[in-house]
Each structure stands twice: as structure tokens, then as C-alpha cells.
Design a protein around this motif. Structure first.
Motif, PDB file in Angstrom:
ATOM      1  N   ILE A  98     -12.300  -9.949  -0.215  1.00  0.00           N
ATOM      2  CA  ILE A  98     -13.271 -10.798  -0.921  1.00  0.00           C
ATOM      3  C   ILE A  98     -12.701 -11.300  -2.247  1.00  0.00           C
ATOM      4  N   ALA A  99     -12.128 -10.392  -3.024  1.00  0.00           N
ATOM      5  CA  ALA A  99     -11.585 -10.789  -4.334  1.00  0.00           C
ATOM      6  C   ALA A  99     -10.507 -11.861  -4.187  1.00  0.00           C
ATOM      7  N   ASN A 100      -9.706 -11.762  -3.133  1.00  0.00           N
ATOM      8  CA  ASN A 100      -8.627 -12.736  -2.918  1.00  0.00           C
ATOM      9  C   ASN A 100      -9.116 -14.105  -2.460  1.00  0.00           C
ATOM     10  N   TYR A 101     -10.208 -14.107  -1.683  1.00  0.00           N
ATOM     11  CA  TYR A 101     -10.592 -15.358  -1.013  1.00  0.00           C
ATOM     12  C   TYR A 101     -11.988 -15.870  -1.332  1.00  0.00           C
ATOM     13  N   ARG A 102     -12.685 -15.238  -2.263  1.00  0.00           N
ATOM     14  CA  ARG A 102     -14.093 -15.599  -2.513  1.00  0.00           C
ATOM     15  C   ARG A 102     -14.283 -17.043  -2.958  1.00  0.00           C
ATOM     16  N   GLN A 103     -13.228 -17.679  -3.488  1.00  0.00           N
ATOM     17  CA  GLN A 103     -13.379 -19.076  -3.925  1.00  0.00           C
ATOM     18  C   GLN A 103     -13.383 -20.053  -2.746  1.00  0.00           C
ATOM     19  N   ALA A 104     -13.195 -19.532  -1.536  1.00  0.00           N
ATOM     20  CA  ALA A 104     -13.179 -20.398  -0.342  1.00  0.00           C
ATOM     21  C   ALA A 104     -14.541 -21.042  -0.077  1.00  0.00           C
ATOM     22  N   THR A 105     -15.598 -20.451  -0.598  1.00  0.00           N
ATOM     23  CA  THR A 105     -16.946 -21.010  -0.399  1.00  0.00           C
ATOM     24  C   THR A 105     -17.841 -20.626  -1.577  1.00  0.00           C
ATOM     25  N   HIS A 106     -18.918 -21.396  -1.767  1.00  0.00           N
ATOM     26  CA  HIS A 106     -19.825 -21.155  -2.904  1.00  0.00           C
ATOM     27  C   HIS A 106     -20.825 -20.038  -2.634  1.00  0.00           C
ATOM     28  N   GLY A 107     -20.799 -19.469  -1.446  1.00  0.00           N
ATOM     29  CA  GLY A 107     -21.865 -18.548  -1.073  1.00  0.00           C
ATOM     30  C   GLY A 107     -21.715 -17.116  -1.549  1.00  0.00           C
ATOM     31  N   LEU A 108     -22.455 -16.248  -0.869  1.00  0.00           N
ATOM     32  CA  LEU A 108     -22.442 -14.804  -1.124  1.00  0.00           C
ATOM     33  C   LEU A 108     -21.313 -14.166  -0.328  1.00  0.00           C
ATOM     34  N   TRP A 109     -20.611 -13.252  -0.963  1.00  0.00           N
ATOM     35  CA  TRP A 109     -19.591 -12.428  -0.297  1.00  0.00           C
ATOM     36  C   TRP A 109     -19.968 -10.973  -0.516  1.00  0.00           C
ATOM     37  N   MET A 110     -20.101 -10.232   0.569  1.00  0.00           N
ATOM     38  CA  MET A 110     -20.534  -8.835   0.433  1.00  0.00           C
ATOM     39  C   MET A 110     -19.809  -7.941   1.429  1.00  0.00           C
ATOM     40  N   GLY A 111     -19.284  -6.826   0.937  1.00  0.00           N
ATOM     41  CA  GLY A 111     -18.665  -5.825   1.800  1.00  0.00           C
ATOM     42  C   GLY A 111     -19.740  -4.903   2.347  1.00  0.00           C
ATOM     43  N   VAL A 112     -19.732  -4.697   3.672  1.00  0.00           N
ATOM     44  CA  VAL A 112     -20.820  -3.916   4.279  1.00  0.00           C
ATOM     45  C   VAL A 112     -20.342  -2.709   5.101  1.00  0.00           C
ATOM     46  N   GLY A 113     -19.076  -2.314   4.914  1.00  0.00           N
ATOM     47  CA  GLY A 113     -18.590  -1.089   5.559  1.00  0.00           C
ATOM     48  C   GLY A 113     -18.826  -1.051   7.058  1.00  0.00           C
ATOM     49  N   GLY A 114     -19.485   0.010   7.523  1.00  0.00           N
ATOM     50  CA  GLY A 114     -19.728   0.186   8.960  1.00  0.00           C
ATOM     51  C   GLY A 114     -21.035  -0.408   9.465  1.00  0.00           C
ATOM     52  N   SER A 115     -21.609  -1.330   8.701  1.00  0.00           N
ATOM     53  CA  SER A 115     -22.938  -1.866   9.056  1.00  0.00           C
ATOM     54  C   SER A 115     -22.985  -2.602  10.392  1.00  0.00           C
ATOM     55  N   PHE A 116     -21.893  -3.287  10.765  1.00  0.00           N
ATOM     56  CA  PHE A 116     -21.911  -4.032  12.038  1.00  0.00           C
ATOM     57  C   PHE A 116     -22.072  -3.070  13.206  1.00  0.00           C
ATOM     58  N   ASP A 117     -21.458  -1.884  13.088  1.00  0.00           N
ATOM     59  CA  ASP A 117     -21.550  -0.872  14.157  1.00  0.00           C
ATOM     60  C   ASP A 117     -22.998  -0.439  14.366  1.00  0.00           C
ATOM     61  N   VAL A 118     -23.721  -0.268  13.248  1.00  0.00           N
ATOM     62  CA  VAL A 118     -25.131   0.153  13.323  1.00  0.00           C
ATOM     63  C   VAL A 118     -25.972  -0.992  13.879  1.00  0.00           C
ATOM     64  N   GLN A 149      -5.353 -15.282   5.434  1.00  0.00           N
ATOM     65  CA  GLN A 149      -5.458 -16.682   4.990  1.00  0.00           C
ATOM     66  C   GLN A 149      -6.103 -17.551   6.072  1.00  0.00           C
ATOM     67  N   VAL A 150      -5.765 -17.281   7.325  1.00  0.00           N
ATOM     68  CA  VAL A 150      -6.337 -18.026   8.461  1.00  0.00           C
ATOM     69  C   VAL A 150      -7.855 -17.843   8.495  1.00  0.00           C
ATOM     70  N   VAL A 151      -8.299 -16.605   8.273  1.00  0.00           N
ATOM     71  CA  VAL A 151      -9.744 -16.300   8.241  1.00  0.00           C
ATOM     72  C   VAL A 151     -10.393 -17.029   7.061  1.00  0.00           C
ATOM     73  N   ALA A 152      -9.744 -16.957   5.893  1.00  0.00           N
ATOM     74  CA  ALA A 152     -10.267 -17.608   4.687  1.00  0.00           C
ATOM     75  C   ALA A 152     -10.369 -19.126   4.880  1.00  0.00           C
ATOM     76  N   ASP A 153      -9.376 -19.711   5.541  1.00  0.00           N
ATOM     77  CA  ASP A 153      -9.394 -21.164   5.797  1.00  0.00           C
ATOM     78  C   ASP A 153     -10.564 -21.539   6.703  1.00  0.00           C
ATOM     79  N   ASP A 154     -10.829 -20.682   7.700  1.00  0.00           N
ATOM     80  CA  ASP A 154     -11.951 -20.932   8.608  1.00  0.00           C
ATOM     81  C   ASP A 154     -13.275 -20.831   7.853  1.00  0.00           C
ATOM     82  N   ILE A 155     -13.376 -19.839   6.966  1.00  0.00           N
ATOM     83  CA  ILE A 155     -14.582 -19.676   6.142  1.00  0.00           C
ATOM     84  C   ILE A 155     -14.774 -20.916   5.268  1.00  0.00           C
ATOM     85  N   ALA A 156     -13.670 -21.412   4.681  1.00  0.00           N
ATOM     86  CA  ALA A 156     -13.737 -22.620   3.839  1.00  0.00           C
ATOM     87  C   ALA A 156     -14.233 -23.815   4.641  1.00  0.00           C
TER      88      ALA A 156
END
Length: 245
Positions: free
Chosen positions: A173-193, A146-153
Motif C-alpha cells: 500500500i505504501a509503495n502504490y497508494r498514489q495509483a488511485t484516489h480511493g481507500l487502501w486498507m490491509g485486511v490480513g486474513g479477512s478474505f478467508d473468513v 507494479q503490474v497489480v498497481a497499474d491495473d488498480i490505476a
């Protein structure tokens, strides 16, 4: 699915039947229009998890777009006699959107991966994407979502990328996607790459759809994950037989 694209349903998961270029253009249009958008990039492992967990399956079906991230999905569509044009991977989509975001001065929020990966991204992202407004960069080791979602909002980014691994990232994402009007996307291990802590398969392996094999050789612990493929293909063949009859 509010997808504007036709879909191919593989084991109850509707995959968009389009090219990567058309898909990213549609997503960019939705970002500009400030339309809330949930993108799932799914491979056979995710499909099998959804097959065994009805709540997760329903959650995926609520997404706006599900892309075929993995050669196994293309194989499945082929077995069903409804071939898909190409893989649309989470990592390639992420790179395309970051480049576009830099050119268009859009904002992005990154959540997930290990603290050391995030530390590297703090340096790498501004160098590589100078026009991108980075409004959040936090690792995946948080106890209160919730803290993360509030920061995103508060930050109201155009794009939120969650690298929490499945099923956690899609549930987040499903729980908090209404926090902003933008795109929400799950990217798995992409940050590591992206951070260079995990190497992506060389182009030869990518071109020949052997990225999974390359990564398994590099990380033998992935063998267990690859083991779902024969079971997945068997179920898809059953689906094809059922649809024919």
C-alpha cells in the motif's frame, strides 16, 4: 497521520481514539471526496514487528488511520491510562464498507489470499453485495507488484482491500497508494473468513474478547504469534512508567 481523531500512542504507534461507527463514517466521507486514504488495522503482533523494524514503523506512522484491531491494544491503552472505547477490527470494517459500497454503488478492488479463496469470492461477493462494482479480484501470488498497481490505476476503484498479511500488505500500500484516489486498507486474513474457508469465532468468544483464544485452539500454529503478547505488555508497562516519571 492526517487523522481527524485524537490518538493514543502505544509503543510509538498512534491509534485512533474513537468508535467504529465514527471511524467508518469518516472513511466513507473521504471516499466520497476522493481523498487518498491509508488505513492500518493493527494488533500487538504488528506493533511488536514495528518495534523491531524501524522502516516498517515509519511506514505505519505515515498511514491516515491506525485502528485498534485486537484486545491487546485496548489492554495497552488501559495500562497507559488512556482507554480506547472499543476494538475496530479489520474484518468488521471491511464488512461495513462492503455493505455501504453496495448501497452506494461504489467500486472495490480485492488483492490477496489464495487462488481458491478468490475463486469463492467471485461467487460470494456479487450475491452478498449486489450493488458493489467489483473491478478487480486477484490472489496474492503475484511476482510483479507494479503490474497489480497499474491495473488498480486503470480501474480507479473507490476502495482497495489488500489481504497479503503484514508487513507485505502495508508495504504494498505504501509503495502504490498514489495509483488511485480511493481507500487502501490491509485486511490480513479477512478474505478467508469472507469466503468461508476459515470460520470466525462465534459471537460468545467475540463478546468476551477471546477471539484470539478460539483461533489458537483451531490453529495451534498461531501459538507462536500469541507468544509476543507478554513481551508486548511488558514494554507497554515500561512506557507507562516512563511517562509517569
Amino acid at each position: 497521520m492526517s487523522s481527524t481523531f485524537p490518538t493514543v500512542t502505544v509503543l510509538d504507534i498512534p491509534f485512533i481514539n474513537t468508535t467504529a461507527a465514527q471511524f467508518t463514517a469518516a472513511v466513507q466521507h473521504r471516499i466520497v471526496q476522493q481523498q487518498n486514504t491509508f488505513v492500518v488495522t493493527a494488533n500487538p503482533e504488528i506493533v511488536m514487528y514495528a518495534h523491531d523494524h524501524p522502516d516498517y514503523r515509519a511506514l505505519l506512522q505515515s498511514a491516515d488511520y491506525i485502528t485498534p484491531d485486537g484486545i491487546g491494544i485496548l489492554n495497552g491503552a488501559q495500562i497507559l491510562g488512556q482507554p480506547l472505547p472499543e476494538r475496530i477490527t479489520g474484518f468488521d470494517t471491511l464488512l461495513t464498507l462492503l455493505q455501504w459500497g453496495s448501497e452506494q454503488h461504489r467500486s472495490a478492488y480485492f488483492v490477496g489470499a489464495k487462488p481458491e479463496v478468490i475463486a469463492r469470492l467471485k461467487t460470494i461477493l456479487p450475491q452478498r453485495y449486489p450493488g458493489l462494482k467489483i473491478v478487480g479480484l486477484r490472489d496474492g501470488y503475484f511476482s510483479d507488484a507494479q503490474v497489480v498497481a497499474d491495473d488498480i490505476a486503470t480501474q480507479a476503484p473507490d476502495m482497495v482491500f489488500a489481504a497479503l498479511g503484514f508487513p507485505k500488505q502495508e508495504r504494498f500500500i505504501a509503495n502504490y497508494r498514489q495509483a488511485t484516489h480511493g481507500l487502501w486498507m490491509g485486511v490480513g486474513g479477512s478474505f478467508d473468513v469472507l469466503a468461508g474457508t476459515v470460520a470466525r469465532a462465534p459471537e460468545f468468544w467475540q463478546k468476551h474478547h477471546l477471539e484470539w483464544f478460539y483461533r489458537t485452539v483451531k490453529e495451534p500454529k498461531r501459538l507462536k504469534r500469541i507468544a509476543v503478547i507478554p513481551h508486548y505488555l511488558r514494554l507497554v508497562k515500561q512506557q507507562a512508567k516512563h511517562e509517569k516519571s
